[in-house]
Design an enzyme around this catalytic site. Structure first.
Site, PDB file in Angstrom:
ATOM      1  N   HIS A 157       4.779  -0.220  -0.022  1.00 18.04           N
ATOM      2  CA  HIS A 157       5.391  -1.103   0.967  1.00 18.04           C
ATOM      3  C   HIS A 157       4.334  -2.001   1.608  1.00 18.04           C
ATOM      4  O   HIS A 157       3.133  -1.745   1.510  1.00 18.04           O
ATOM      5  CB  HIS A 157       6.118  -0.302   2.043  1.00 18.04           C
ATOM      6  CG  HIS A 157       5.232   0.658   2.783  1.00 18.04           C
ATOM      7  ND1 HIS A 157       4.792   1.850   2.227  1.00 18.04           N
ATOM      8  CD2 HIS A 157       4.690   0.601   4.046  1.00 18.04           C
ATOM      9  CE1 HIS A 157       4.038   2.489   3.105  1.00 18.04           C
ATOM     10  NE2 HIS A 157       3.961   1.748   4.215  1.00 18.04           N
ATOM     11  N   HIS A 187       0.843  -1.202   0.000  1.00 20.29           N
ATOM     12  CA  HIS A 187       0.000   0.000   0.000  1.00 20.29           C
ATOM     13  C   HIS A 187       0.876   1.250   0.000  1.00 20.29           C
ATOM     14  O   HIS A 187       2.056   1.199   0.343  1.00 20.29           O
ATOM     15  CB  HIS A 187      -0.908   0.018   1.224  1.00 20.29           C
ATOM     16  CG  HIS A 187      -0.150   0.078   2.518  1.00 20.29           C
ATOM     17  ND1 HIS A 187       0.443  -1.038   3.074  1.00 20.29           N
ATOM     18  CD2 HIS A 187       0.136   1.103   3.375  1.00 20.29           C
ATOM     19  CE1 HIS A 187       1.056  -0.705   4.201  1.00 20.29           C
ATOM     20  NE2 HIS A 187       0.887   0.601   4.402  1.00 20.29           N
ATOM     21  N   ASP A 204       1.021   5.084   1.728  1.00 22.25           N
ATOM     22  CA  ASP A 204       0.461   5.852   2.844  1.00 22.25           C
ATOM     23  C   ASP A 204      -0.098   7.165   2.326  1.00 22.25           C
ATOM     24  O   ASP A 204       0.409   7.739   1.355  1.00 22.25           O
ATOM     25  CB  ASP A 204       1.537   6.138   3.900  1.00 22.25           C
ATOM     26  CG  ASP A 204       2.044   4.881   4.568  1.00 22.25           C
ATOM     27  OD1 ASP A 204       1.294   3.886   4.582  1.00 22.25           O
ATOM     28  OD2 ASP A 204       3.192   4.897   5.070  1.00 22.25           O
ATOM     29  N   ARG A 231       3.916  -8.237  17.216  1.00 24.46           N
ATOM     30  CA  ARG A 231       4.776  -7.117  16.816  1.00 24.46           C
ATOM     31  C   ARG A 231       3.990  -5.821  16.972  1.00 24.46           C
ATOM     32  O   ARG A 231       2.839  -5.718  16.525  1.00 24.46           O
ATOM     33  CB  ARG A 231       5.239  -7.290  15.373  1.00 24.46           C
ATOM     34  CG  ARG A 231       6.077  -6.125  14.847  1.00 24.46           C
ATOM     35  CD  ARG A 231       6.295  -6.224  13.350  1.00 24.46           C
ATOM     36  NE  ARG A 231       7.058  -5.092  12.840  1.00 24.46           N
ATOM     37  CZ  ARG A 231       6.915  -4.573  11.621  1.00 24.46           C
ATOM     38  NH1 ARG A 231       6.030  -5.093  10.768  1.00 24.46           N
ATOM     39  NH2 ARG A 231       7.636  -3.533  11.253  1.00 24.46           N
TER      40      ARG A 231
END
Length: 638
Positions: free
Chosen positions: A619, A567, A569, A629
């Site tokens: 990314h 995607h 940002d 995480r």
């Protein structure tokens, strides 16, 4: 001169010594302060003896509220220029008998009335005036009656210092004067009459103004040398063995919920003064802090000579606890009482040593709230005892002027000598009507004429702002970024952060146009995870994360949201901070930049990955196969 005991008298003597005056004290040896009539009798007796040298020039003044600002030669010059045989200080008020106001000669310019607190004249003439005058109850009335009658005024060549060329009475005239400097000399300029008076007197209710001026006059402070009076009567602890160091009681007071209390206690531990020479007195009035304070007392208590801990559930009022600290100090043969409140962070480990060496009855290290003008002292007070700003307050709190300052109010942290505690007439008390304990302490000290000093010779520490500290959340200091920015940054920001963002620093680039640098300590990342887990509401990976201005946390779990598809940002650039450790807290995971086929899987806790958000840096979040995480993300637009 007439003696008045205490700090003001010491200051007077210092000023006479600096300029080389010869001083004779009239009521020395008297057990009690004399009334006005007995004082007048002493004065007559003294001038009878002095009259053997009729032409001798003699200066009389009330010592307790006077500071000299120039040498005797100036006194002689101004006196001789006046062409008087007796020159008396002038006042703007007619006292104590206001019915005599109309009897005073009119003046075209200057103060019209008389003040007997200071005069200079030839010894023979003064003796004749005092001996030939009718019986009076005070010196003020005697000279007033001499002056208002033309015959006696002319007979003794009696004049007033209308323009304050020699005497400056501050009562009713504080707006007429300004402190100025000529090289290494501080002086007082009467801007109304363009004169430079020598004898500065804090009569009436202007003693606190004189205290401020006294921090500069008589070669106490100047812009070139700084504080010269700081060295007066100083002592040194450097050559003393540990067992020879003064014994002191440290009074620690936690009277309100206070952010960064952990650091406060750590800094007390780090003071470079042996606990083997200290007794510890602790009062904690806050249930929220009970576990931390009790744990600290238990951990360090055995290193002190003795310990007294008053817990919050004992319901001891603050002013009683503070007075109890004085009693505890005296009971344990202390030489000093050191009082510190939980808002006072001692960043300088040498604080205790430096305050003891300053050798004042009560002295506070200056502390301010970082980036603010809020401090632990007031430079002046109003007539009803509340805060007012002195003419030098900003220069002091900004450390443009460093030294030792005589002030009317101190709080939060200060050192008291035993000589102050032992004396029944001087002993401090934290009770005064319904005043807060700190205000009660200072008003009681002011009433007794005891000088309070604040030192900013060096940086000692700072104050935290506890005014809005809430304790209902988990990790409450996380919310203190705006109220206590400096402490927040010290606790949470990585020590190399400022270097990483400074000009001309080259940071790592693990992928093209992806920058990597430290931002937070691991404590921050741990508390952020705890805080978000405590909140317990997470997005499902859609484009509607819970966020504030596009700042949010992302959690990757194998059975929840294990990865994020490729995607862009919605940002000009993105900041991504890892909150926990790959290979330890989770397996797998990381960030892959598709265009460059470049993956970052060895994330560093608290470090920033900064990369463009649109167009070039498509990314994805790589799959987490085990554990959880956590990252925090900010979308930034210029």
């Amino acid at each position: 001169m007439r003696r008045k005991a205490g700090d003001s008298y010491k200051r007077f003597l210092r000023s006479t010594s600096i300029f080389g005056y010869k001083v004779k004290v009239l009521d020395v040896g008297e057990k009690e302060e004399l009334d006005e009539k007995k004082h007048l009798e002493l004065l007559k007796k003294e001038f009878k003896a002095l009259s053997q040298d009729k032409e001798k020039i003699v200066l009389f003044t009330e010592s307790g509220d006077v500071v000299f600002s120039a040498p005797p030669v100036r006194v002689i010059e101004e006196f001789e220029s006046s062409a008087a045989d007796i020159l008396v200080s002038a006042d703007g008020f007619c006292w104590p008998d206001q019915t005599l106001e109309s009897s005073f000669p009119r003046v075209e310019r200057g103060k019209r009335f008389l003040n007997s607190g200071g005069f200079v004249g030839r010894a023979g003439t003064i003796h004749r005036m005092l001996s030939e005058a009718p019986e009076e109850t005070s010196l003020q009335l005697l000279i007033t009656h001499m002056y208002v009658k033309d015959t006696t005024r002319d007979k003794y060549n009696l004049k007033l210092d209308h323009l304050s060329t020699l005497f400056q009475n501050l009562n009713g005239a504080t707006g007429d004067v300004e402190l100025r400097f000529a090289g290494k000399e501080a002086y007082l300029q009467n801007t109304l009459y363009n004169t430079v008076p020598v004898v500065v007197r804090g009569n009436g209710h202007t003693d606190l103004v004189l205290n401020t001026l006294g921090s500069y006059l008589a070669r106490s402070w100047n812009p070139e040398d700084g504080c010269r009076s700081c060295w007066d009567e100083m002592i040194s602890l450097d050559e003393k063995k540990e067992e020879e160091l003064p014994r002191l009681t440290m009074g620690v007071f936690v009277e309100k919920a206070t952010p960064f209390l952990e650091e406060f206690l750590d800094k007390i531990d780090n003071l470079l003064y042996p606990s083997s020479r200290m007794d510890l007195f602790v009062h904690n009035a806050v249930e929220y802090h009970e576990e931390m304070v009790s744990g600290w007392v238990k951990a360090v208590g055995e290193t002190f000579i003795s310990v007294k801990y008053i817990k919050h559930d004992e319901n001891i009022k603050e002013w009683h606890a503070r007075n109890a600290a004085i009693d505890y100090c005296l009971e344990h043969e202390c030489q000093y009482l050191f009082v510190i409140d939980s808002e006072a962070q001692l960043d300088n480990p040498f604080t205790l040593k430096l305050l003891i060496e300053q050798n004042r009855e009560i002295v506070a290290p200056m502390m301010i709230r970082p980036y603010k003008a809020w401090s632990n002292f007031w430079g002046a007070i109003t007539n009803d005892g509340f805060y007012a700003r002195s003419m030098d307050y900003m220069e002091i709190v900004q450390s443009q002027r460093r030294g030792l300052w005589n002030v009317p109010y101190i709080s939060s942290c200060y050192l008291m000598q035993r000589s102050l505690l032992d004396n029944d007439k001087k002993r401090p008390s934290f009770i005064k009507n319904l005043l807060d304990p700190d205000m009660a302490l200072c008003e009681n000290l002011r009433e007794k004429g005891i000088f309070m000093y604040v030192s900013n010779r060096v940086d000692f520490g700072h104050l935290v702002n506890a005014d809005k500290f809430e304790t209902r959340r988990l990790n409450n200091e996380l919310w203190q970024l705006f109220d206590n920015r400096w402490d927040w940054e010290q606790r949470y920001l990585h020590p190399n952060y400022t270097h990483a963002v400074s000009e001309n620093t080259t940071n790592e680039m693990p992928c093209p146009d992806v920058y990597w640098f430290p931002l937070f300590k691991e404590r921050y990342t741990k508390e952020m995870i705890e805080t978000f887990e405590d909140y317990g509401i997470w997005s499902d990976g859609s484009n509607n994360p819970p966020r504030a201005i596009m700042n949010f946390m992302v959690r990757y779990k194998p059975d929840e949201q294990p990865f994020l598809r490729p995607h862009h940002d919605t940002s000009t650039y993105t900041i991504n901070v890892a909150l926990n450790k790959p290979g330890v807290d989770y397996q797998g995971g990381g960030c892959r930049f598709v265009r460059y086929n470049c993956s970052i899987t060895n994330s560093r806790v608290g470090w920033v990955l900064m990369h463009p958000g649109r167009l070039t840096h498509l990314h994805e979040g790589l799959r987490v196969t085990q554990g959880t995480r956590y990252i925090i993300v900010s979308f930034v637009d210029p």
